[in-house]
Design a protein around this motif. Structure first.
Motif, PDB file in Angstrom:
ATOM      1  N   ASP A 121     133.993  32.700  68.642  1.00  0.00           N
ATOM      2  CA  ASP A 121     134.741  31.448  68.506  1.00  0.00           C
ATOM      3  C   ASP A 121     135.959  31.401  69.418  1.00  0.00           C
ATOM      4  O   ASP A 121     136.313  30.338  69.929  1.00  0.00           O
ATOM      5  N   LEU A 167     134.739  30.299  72.735  1.00  0.00           N
ATOM      6  CA  LEU A 167     134.380  28.880  72.698  1.00  0.00           C
ATOM      7  C   LEU A 167     135.628  27.997  72.672  1.00  0.00           C
ATOM      8  O   LEU A 167     135.716  27.005  73.402  1.00  0.00           O
ATOM      9  N   LYS A 168     136.599  28.369  71.866  1.00  0.00           N
ATOM     10  CA  LYS A 168     137.828  27.577  71.758  1.00  0.00           C
ATOM     11  C   LYS A 168     138.534  27.487  73.111  1.00  0.00           C
ATOM     12  O   LYS A 168     139.004  26.424  73.514  1.00  0.00           O
ATOM     13  N   ASN A 212     137.251  27.496  75.909  1.00  0.00           N
ATOM     14  CA  ASN A 212     136.465  26.751  76.878  1.00  0.00           C
ATOM     15  C   ASN A 212     136.060  25.354  76.419  1.00  0.00           C
ATOM     16  O   ASN A 212     135.185  24.738  77.027  1.00  0.00           O
ATOM     17  N   LEU A 213     136.710  24.848  75.371  1.00  0.00           N
ATOM     18  CA  LEU A 213     136.468  23.470  74.946  1.00  0.00           C
ATOM     19  C   LEU A 213     136.749  22.535  76.120  1.00  0.00           C
ATOM     20  O   LEU A 213     137.715  22.714  76.859  1.00  0.00           O
ATOM     21  N   GLY A 214     135.882  21.549  76.312  1.00  0.00           N
ATOM     22  CA  GLY A 214     136.066  20.584  77.392  1.00  0.00           C
ATOM     23  C   GLY A 214     135.484  21.028  78.728  1.00  0.00           C
ATOM     24  O   GLY A 214     135.511  20.281  79.699  1.00  0.00           O
ATOM     25  N   ASN A 254     128.950  19.399  78.473  1.00  0.00           N
ATOM     26  CA  ASN A 254     130.365  19.622  78.234  1.00  0.00           C
ATOM     27  C   ASN A 254     130.571  20.028  76.776  1.00  0.00           C
ATOM     28  O   ASN A 254     130.124  19.319  75.869  1.00  0.00           O
ATOM     29  N   LEU A 255     131.237  21.160  76.560  1.00  0.00           N
ATOM     30  CA  LEU A 255     131.474  21.666  75.204  1.00  0.00           C
ATOM     31  C   LEU A 255     132.487  20.770  74.493  1.00  0.00           C
ATOM     32  O   LEU A 255     133.649  20.731  74.858  1.00  0.00           O
ATOM     33  N   LYS A 256     132.020  20.029  73.493  1.00  0.00           N
ATOM     34  CA  LYS A 256     132.880  19.091  72.768  1.00  0.00           C
ATOM     35  C   LYS A 256     133.542  19.757  71.562  1.00  0.00           C
ATOM     36  O   LYS A 256     134.725  19.647  71.352  1.00  0.00           O
ATOM     37  N   PHE A 257     132.746  20.394  70.722  1.00  0.00           N
ATOM     38  CA  PHE A 257     133.290  21.140  69.588  1.00  0.00           C
ATOM     39  C   PHE A 257     132.210  22.050  69.029  1.00  0.00           C
ATOM     40  O   PHE A 257     131.059  22.019  69.456  1.00  0.00           O
ATOM     41  N   ILE A 261     126.811  24.054  67.816  1.00  0.00           N
ATOM     42  CA  ILE A 261     127.566  23.789  69.033  1.00  0.00           C
ATOM     43  C   ILE A 261     127.247  22.345  69.413  1.00  0.00           C
ATOM     44  O   ILE A 261     126.078  21.943  69.393  1.00  0.00           O
TER      45      ILE A 261
END
Length: 153
Positions: free
Chosen positions: A91, A94-95, A97-99, A119-122, A128
């Motif tokens: 996590d 991931l956090k 690399n948000l956006g 695009n990683l939204k949330f 995911i």
């Protein structure tokens, strides 16, 4: 000591060493390749990792490993940056690399595809969510084999 206990101890030692130098521990591997054992430690920091950073971590961790001696076999210690194409494993990754654009590989096809880029939204514990063009797609985390940043040159 079994491998699971050894890895737990090694990760703890590596994390403590990395934190004391203001680095982030990204991953720890203990593997046997071509008859030799390797302890590979991957570290990172916001400004990026330099050779001097790797040397500092190697010296500090090497002293701790020599003192506590948790590994029975002879091994090589390697400390490095995880590289641009490293997997996003937790996590925290991931956090951070948000956006950003990511690539997701699946164990088995979803909508007749095993690879997705968006695009990683949330994210949540279970899924995911990426944006592909104008659509959002939810991908179950237990279906994902690897997540990496999409490298564009």
């Amino acid at each position: 000591m079994n491998k699971k206990e050894l890895m737990k101890k090694l990760v703890k030692m590596c994390d403590e060493s990395a934190r004391s130098l203001d680095y982030e521990l990204v991953d720890v591997e203990y593997v046997k390749e071509s008859g030799s054992y390797y302890l590979r430690v991957y570290i990172d920091k916001k400004a990026g990792i330099t050779l001097d950073d790797c040397q500092s971590m190697s010296e500090l961790l090497g002293e701790k490993l020599d003192k506590e001696d948790p590994i029975e076999n002879a091994y090589y210690l390697e400390v490095s940056s995880p590289g641009l194409d490293r997997p996003l494993k937790n996590d925290r990754d991931l956090k951070r690399n948000l956006g950003k654009d990511i690539e997701i590989s699946l164990y088995k096809p979803l909508e007749n595809k095993k690879k997705f880029e968006g695009n990683l939204k949330f994210f949540t514990e279970d899924k995911i969510v990426i944006k592909i063009n104008d659509d959002e797609m939810e991908i179950p985390r237990d279906a994902i084999s690897v997540i990496k940043l999409a490298l564009k040159f």
